[in-house]
Design a protein around this motif. Sequence first.
Motif, PDB file in Angstrom:
ATOM      1  N   LEU A   1      20.322  16.455  12.424  1.00 42.96           N
ATOM      2  CA  LEU A   1      20.537  17.621  13.293  1.00 42.96           C
ATOM      3  C   LEU A   1      19.272  17.906  14.095  1.00 42.96           C
ATOM      4  O   LEU A   1      18.636  18.954  13.973  1.00 42.96           O
ATOM      5  CB  LEU A   1      20.940  18.842  12.453  1.00 42.96           C
ATOM      6  CG  LEU A   1      22.233  18.696  11.656  1.00 42.96           C
ATOM      7  CD1 LEU A   1      22.606  20.036  11.023  1.00 42.96           C
ATOM      8  CD2 LEU A   1      23.382  18.180  12.522  1.00 42.96           C
TER       9      LEU A   1
ATOM     10  N   GLY B   1      17.011  18.390  17.706  1.00 40.13           N
ATOM     11  CA  GLY B   1      17.193  19.300  18.828  1.00 40.13           C
ATOM     12  C   GLY B   1      17.413  18.575  20.130  1.00 40.13           C
ATOM     13  O   GLY B   1      17.839  17.421  20.171  1.00 40.13           O
TER      14      GLY B   1
ATOM     15  N   MET C   1      18.204  24.471  16.677  1.00 35.10           N
ATOM     16  CA  MET C   1      19.516  24.609  17.319  1.00 35.10           C
ATOM     17  C   MET C   1      19.727  23.448  18.280  1.00 35.10           C
ATOM     18  O   MET C   1      19.289  23.479  19.427  1.00 35.10           O
ATOM     19  CB  MET C   1      19.601  25.944  18.059  1.00 35.10           C
ATOM     20  CG  MET C   1      20.980  26.275  18.602  1.00 35.10           C
ATOM     21  SD  MET C   1      20.972  27.926  19.345  1.00 35.10           S
ATOM     22  CE  MET C   1      22.688  28.062  19.848  1.00 35.10           C
TER      23      MET C   1
ATOM     24  N   ALA D   1      24.970  21.664  16.655  1.00 36.89           N
ATOM     25  CA  ALA D   1      24.823  22.916  15.910  1.00 36.89           C
ATOM     26  C   ALA D   1      26.145  23.617  15.630  1.00 36.89           C
ATOM     27  O   ALA D   1      26.363  24.156  14.548  1.00 36.89           O
ATOM     28  CB  ALA D   1      23.872  23.856  16.639  1.00 36.89           C
ATOM     29  N   ARG D   2      27.032  23.654  16.602  1.00 36.11           N
ATOM     30  CA  ARG D   2      28.285  24.386  16.383  1.00 36.11           C
ATOM     31  C   ARG D   2      29.189  23.660  15.380  1.00 36.11           C
ATOM     32  O   ARG D   2      29.997  24.298  14.715  1.00 36.11           O
ATOM     33  CB  ARG D   2      29.019  24.602  17.713  1.00 36.11           C
ATOM     34  CG  ARG D   2      28.461  25.783  18.510  1.00 36.11           C
ATOM     35  CD  ARG D   2      29.136  25.944  19.859  1.00 36.11           C
ATOM     36  NE  ARG D   2      30.570  25.776  19.808  1.00 36.11           N
ATOM     37  CZ  ARG D   2      31.450  26.725  19.453  1.00 36.11           C
ATOM     38  NH1 ARG D   2      31.013  27.933  19.082  1.00 36.11           N
ATOM     39  NH2 ARG D   2      32.741  26.472  19.460  1.00 36.11           N
TER      40      ARG D   2
ATOM     41  N   MET E   1      22.558  24.827  11.979  1.00 36.90           N
ATOM     42  CA  MET E   1      21.165  24.657  12.374  1.00 36.90           C
ATOM     43  C   MET E   1      20.538  23.529  11.551  1.00 36.90           C
ATOM     44  O   MET E   1      21.023  23.176  10.478  1.00 36.90           O
ATOM     45  CB  MET E   1      20.395  25.954  12.145  1.00 36.90           C
ATOM     46  CG  MET E   1      21.007  27.189  12.772  1.00 36.90           C
ATOM     47  SD  MET E   1      20.934  27.213  14.581  1.00 36.90           S
ATOM     48  CE  MET E   1      19.223  27.682  14.858  1.00 36.90           C
TER      49      MET E   1
ATOM     50  N   THR F   1      29.382  21.721  21.546  1.00 36.97           N
ATOM     51  CA  THR F   1      28.197  22.563  21.689  1.00 36.97           C
ATOM     52  C   THR F   1      27.769  22.506  23.143  1.00 36.97           C
ATOM     53  O   THR F   1      27.660  21.417  23.722  1.00 36.97           O
ATOM     54  CB  THR F   1      27.063  22.072  20.771  1.00 36.97           C
ATOM     55  OG1 THR F   1      27.493  22.124  19.410  1.00 36.97           O
ATOM     56  CG2 THR F   1      25.824  22.934  20.933  1.00 36.97           C
TER      57      THR F   1
ATOM     58  N   ILE G   1      27.075  27.584  13.034  1.00 39.47           N
ATOM     59  CA  ILE G   1      25.869  28.416  13.013  1.00 39.47           C
ATOM     60  C   ILE G   1      26.178  29.756  12.350  1.00 39.47           C
ATOM     61  O   ILE G   1      25.409  30.261  11.528  1.00 39.47           O
ATOM     62  CB  ILE G   1      25.344  28.647  14.439  1.00 39.47           C
ATOM     63  CG1 ILE G   1      24.943  27.328  15.085  1.00 39.47           C
ATOM     64  CG2 ILE G   1      24.169  29.620  14.434  1.00 39.47           C
ATOM     65  CD1 ILE G   1      24.597  27.447  16.560  1.00 39.47           C
TER      66      ILE G   1
ATOM     67  N   ARG H   1      22.748  35.189  12.931  1.00 39.15           N
ATOM     68  CA  ARG H   1      23.757  34.148  13.120  1.00 39.15           C
ATOM     69  C   ARG H   1      24.989  34.656  13.870  1.00 39.15           C
ATOM     70  O   ARG H   1      25.833  33.855  14.269  1.00 39.15           O
ATOM     71  CB  ARG H   1      24.168  33.573  11.766  1.00 39.15           C
ATOM     72  CG  ARG H   1      23.048  32.773  11.088  1.00 39.15           C
ATOM     73  CD  ARG H   1      23.543  32.203   9.768  1.00 39.15           C
ATOM     74  NE  ARG H   1      22.523  31.452   9.058  1.00 39.15           N
ATOM     75  CZ  ARG H   1      22.323  30.138   9.176  1.00 39.15           C
ATOM     76  NH1 ARG H   1      23.078  29.443  10.008  1.00 39.15           N
ATOM     77  NH2 ARG H   1      21.385  29.528   8.485  1.00 39.15           N
TER      78      ARG H   1
END
Length: 475
Positions: free
Chosen positions: A144, A146, A162, A166-167, A171, A257, A376, A387
């Motif tokens: 995950l 960035g 993020m 992320a979605r 995170m 995302t 998230i 959040r």
Amino acid sequence: MLHKSYLSQTISRLTDGLNHGDEYLEQLQADVTGAVLVQGDPGYDAARSAWNLNVEQHPAVIVLAQSVADVVAAVRYARQTGLGIAVQSTGHGVVRAADDALLIVTAGLKDVQIDAGMATARVEAGVRWGEVLEQAQRAGLAPLLGSSPHVGVMGYTLGGGMGWLARKYGMALDSVLAFEVVMPDGRLVRANAREHAELFWGLRGGGGALGIVTAMEIALYPVTTVYGGNLFYPAALAKAVLTRYRDWVQTLPDAMTTSAVIMTYPPIPAVPAALRGQTMVIVRGCYAGDVAEGQRLIDEWRVWHAPQIDAFRAMSFSEVAAISMDPVAPMPSKHTGAWLSGLSDAAIDALVHGGVPHNEPLPLVFIELRHAGGAIARHDGAAFSHRNGVFNLFINGLTPTPEAQAAFTRHTDAIKAQLQPVMTGGVYLNFLEGEEARRRTSDGYSPEAYARLTALKAAIDPTNRLAYSYAVQPG
């Protein structure tokens, strides 16, 4: 916080340590395998530099750690001399300059181990995300990370993280299974949901205020191909694009995302000719699922209005940097941000007015709205807070002079003043640096989480030796 006059005396003594037989400094040099540098030594200026060229710092001593044992020895030295401890790897995200402090540079801790069967990775503190991504992708997995593979894994994760998955998965800190931590008293501990559970809770969102994380174990995810990219529209459509974006994201599945950006490209050869000197409004996204479904979601934009440039495509997740196209080289910059509860028509007007130049250049490069929600919002159990924010606002500018920094602050303060009705009062600390990050540390957490963090800080670092990250004061 250590008294300035005491630190000045200490640094004077330390910088003369090699010539005057400073026993602690000599012992430190004997104990570590990496370099120990003081002002005037070859390599000192390179080692003290940060990615943000606005940061000017002059540590008393720098340790270029090559192992966990080096970090432990450095912490012991700080305790012997009364120095505060600052830590950096790639130099991103400096909250407080390491003046008169011991700076531990962890860039030499470079080990990455992928366990494909367990879908996990063990990553040391000096690793950049691109190194993890490359190895994980060979196993059909993804971390995950960035928007930039060039950012270090640790600071990014400790502050939240993020990214473009992320979605769907949460995170970056939500993927952490365990930390290996050198505590302020020099102990090396392992923190996870069962061992040192309170520390594990605090490190996930607490930044570097609680300990020096030398490695972490993280979960990896089965993502190899995504549908991602950018749709570029002219600035004249900025209000229409943001209005449509506000409505569109409410219909999206968690696998998508996205962000919306207003960006002014500098007129330099490094920028593609079609964008050079232009202000564009951009819809960015990454669909981590069936490519055809991702294309269908983006086709809604193509039908609405054909973009000036259409850069969405099916891509290997190893190419994820092509979505944000973040700069790689260090530069003088300033940024700020806030959590938003939504986008009103007035908020959209404020963003367009603040992000699109009119008769003169603006003191910023871009405004970005990152859509949150999904995984998230569903995760919990860490110090990281807010959040329930719908959009994460990030504003960035090039600020090579004090005058440029002041102009950026005035301009962004004016934007945020107009956004007050949709601002939650919370901030995402990874999007703040320097004085603003220190001043607004408590706003990065819920009141309950911040009180719990300060109590934890008091238990493990009562003298605030780790005072160069977020301003979490011993409660």
